[in-house]
Write an enzyme that holds these catalytic residues in place. Structure first.
Site, PDB file in Angstrom:
ATOM      1  N   ARG A 135     -20.104 -70.641 -56.792  1.00  0.00           N
ATOM      2  CA  ARG A 135     -19.083 -70.012 -55.940  1.00  0.00           C
ATOM      3  C   ARG A 135     -17.733 -69.961 -56.654  1.00  0.00           C
ATOM      4  O   ARG A 135     -16.976 -69.006 -56.490  1.00  0.00           O
ATOM      5  CB  ARG A 135     -18.971 -70.755 -54.616  1.00  0.00           C
ATOM      6  N   ARG A 171     -12.807 -60.109 -50.369  1.00  0.00           N
ATOM      7  CA  ARG A 171     -13.210 -60.952 -51.498  1.00  0.00           C
ATOM      8  C   ARG A 171     -13.495 -60.127 -52.731  1.00  0.00           C
ATOM      9  O   ARG A 171     -13.831 -60.690 -53.775  1.00  0.00           O
ATOM     10  CB  ARG A 171     -14.478 -61.718 -51.124  1.00  0.00           C
ATOM     11  N   LYS A 180      -8.436 -72.436 -46.408  1.00  0.00           N
ATOM     12  CA  LYS A 180      -8.164 -71.204 -45.647  1.00  0.00           C
ATOM     13  C   LYS A 180      -8.553 -71.363 -44.181  1.00  0.00           C
ATOM     14  O   LYS A 180      -7.788 -71.016 -43.290  1.00  0.00           O
ATOM     15  CB  LYS A 180      -8.927 -70.006 -46.246  1.00  0.00           C
ATOM     16  N   ARG A 224     -16.865 -81.754 -47.391  1.00  0.00           N
ATOM     17  CA  ARG A 224     -16.691 -80.943 -46.170  1.00  0.00           C
ATOM     18  C   ARG A 224     -17.888 -81.106 -45.235  1.00  0.00           C
ATOM     19  O   ARG A 224     -19.027 -80.969 -45.651  1.00  0.00           O
ATOM     20  CB  ARG A 224     -16.521 -79.465 -46.531  1.00  0.00           C
ATOM     21  N   ARG A 254     -22.784 -77.929 -44.974  1.00  0.00           N
ATOM     22  CA  ARG A 254     -23.283 -76.567 -45.223  1.00  0.00           C
ATOM     23  C   ARG A 254     -24.204 -76.572 -46.440  1.00  0.00           C
ATOM     24  O   ARG A 254     -23.937 -77.261 -47.412  1.00  0.00           O
ATOM     25  CB  ARG A 254     -22.099 -75.635 -45.486  1.00  0.00           C
TER      26      ARG A 254
END
Ligand code: ADP
Ligand code: ADP
Ligand code: ZN
Length: 216
Positions: free
Chosen positions: A170, A88, A13, A127, A159
């Site tokens: 998640r 969300r 996204k 990531r 992160r």
């Protein structure tokens, strides 16, 4: 034009929102980026959000909705926005619909970026982002280039919520709380979907096609 990018964590996204915002001039709004910016600035909101983000849980609706509605009320959001990571929950979606309708606006389209759980795990596991500007890379799929380093350095950070324990939670949170939005937007006939398991360039092309279909 108000457009939502929907999809699981790691679907792409943010990557797509940055590119699409550049190509369309839409304002890119990421609630995840807003929380992280608050955290960097040491605000009360940032510290509160961190306690949820670190666990891979959602920040409570009331706080999130208030922050987002304040942001879309500013002048630079008048012409429209590209929402990344919001809404969300169904409650957030309803609050957004109401706020837009009060201004005589509405969501033009919600685009689902469809990616399997296996691919998500690969994407989130690699990531990294530039320590200076926050630009997002992937250690294997989109590596920071030693020849033309981001912001003059290849120093990249991971992160806290991209560690394996937080990733699993998640994905569960997405299935329980966010996936119901697929039906929510489908019912209003405003859902489009793109295959997220292609090169980012190909996904970007499909996104533009979906946007053109609603803007003409
Ligand atoms: P990802 O890129 O993995 O989808 P984001 O950067 O969008 O993650 O969000 C990171 C974290 O910030 C989420 O796991 C959640 O804790 C919090 N967050 C972001 N957006 C929202 C939202 N709309 N509602 C509740 N929490 C949110
Ligand atoms: P989201 O905002 O949905 O959480 P990101 O845009 O941060 O997702 O992408 C998650 C990771 O996957 C990043 O490391 C990014 O570089 C990588 N990525 C994004 N799109 C693709 C793609 N089409 N193919 C391979 N990797 C991708
Ligand atoms: Zn950078």
């Amino acid at each position: 034009m108000y457009v939502i990018l929907l999809g699981p964590p790691g679907a792409g996204k943010g990557t797509q929102a940055v590119q699409t915002a550049e190509r369309t001039g839409l304002l890119h709004l990421s609630t995840g980026d807003m929380f992280r910016e608050n955290l960097r600035n040491g605000t009360e909101l940032g510290n509160l959000a961190k306690t949820y983000m670190d666990q891979g849980e959602l920040v409570p609706d009331d706080v999130t909705i208030r922050m987002l509605l304040e942001r879309i009320g500013r002048d630079d959001a008048r012409a429209g926005c590209l929402f990344d990571g919001f809404p969300r929950t169904v409650e957030q979606a309803k609050a957004l619909d109401e706020a837009l309708s009060e201004q005589g606006n509405e969501i033009a389209v919600t685009i689902l970026i469809d990616v399997s759980n296996e691919e998500i795990t690969r994407r989130l596991g690699g990531r990294v982002s530039c320590a200076t500007c926050g630009s997002v890379f992937h250690e294997i799929f989109n590596p920071p280039n030693a020849g033309s380093p981001c912001c003059g350095t290849v120093k990249m950070i991971q992160r806290d919520d991209d560690k394996p324990e937080a990733i699993a939670n998640r994905l569960q949170v997405y299935a329980d709380q966010t996936e119901p939005l697929v039906d929510y937007y489908n019912q209003t006939g405003k859902l489009a979907s793109v295959n997220g398991e292609q090169s980012s360039q190909a996904v970007g092309e499909d996104l533009l096609t979906a946007l053109q279909a609603v803007s003409s």
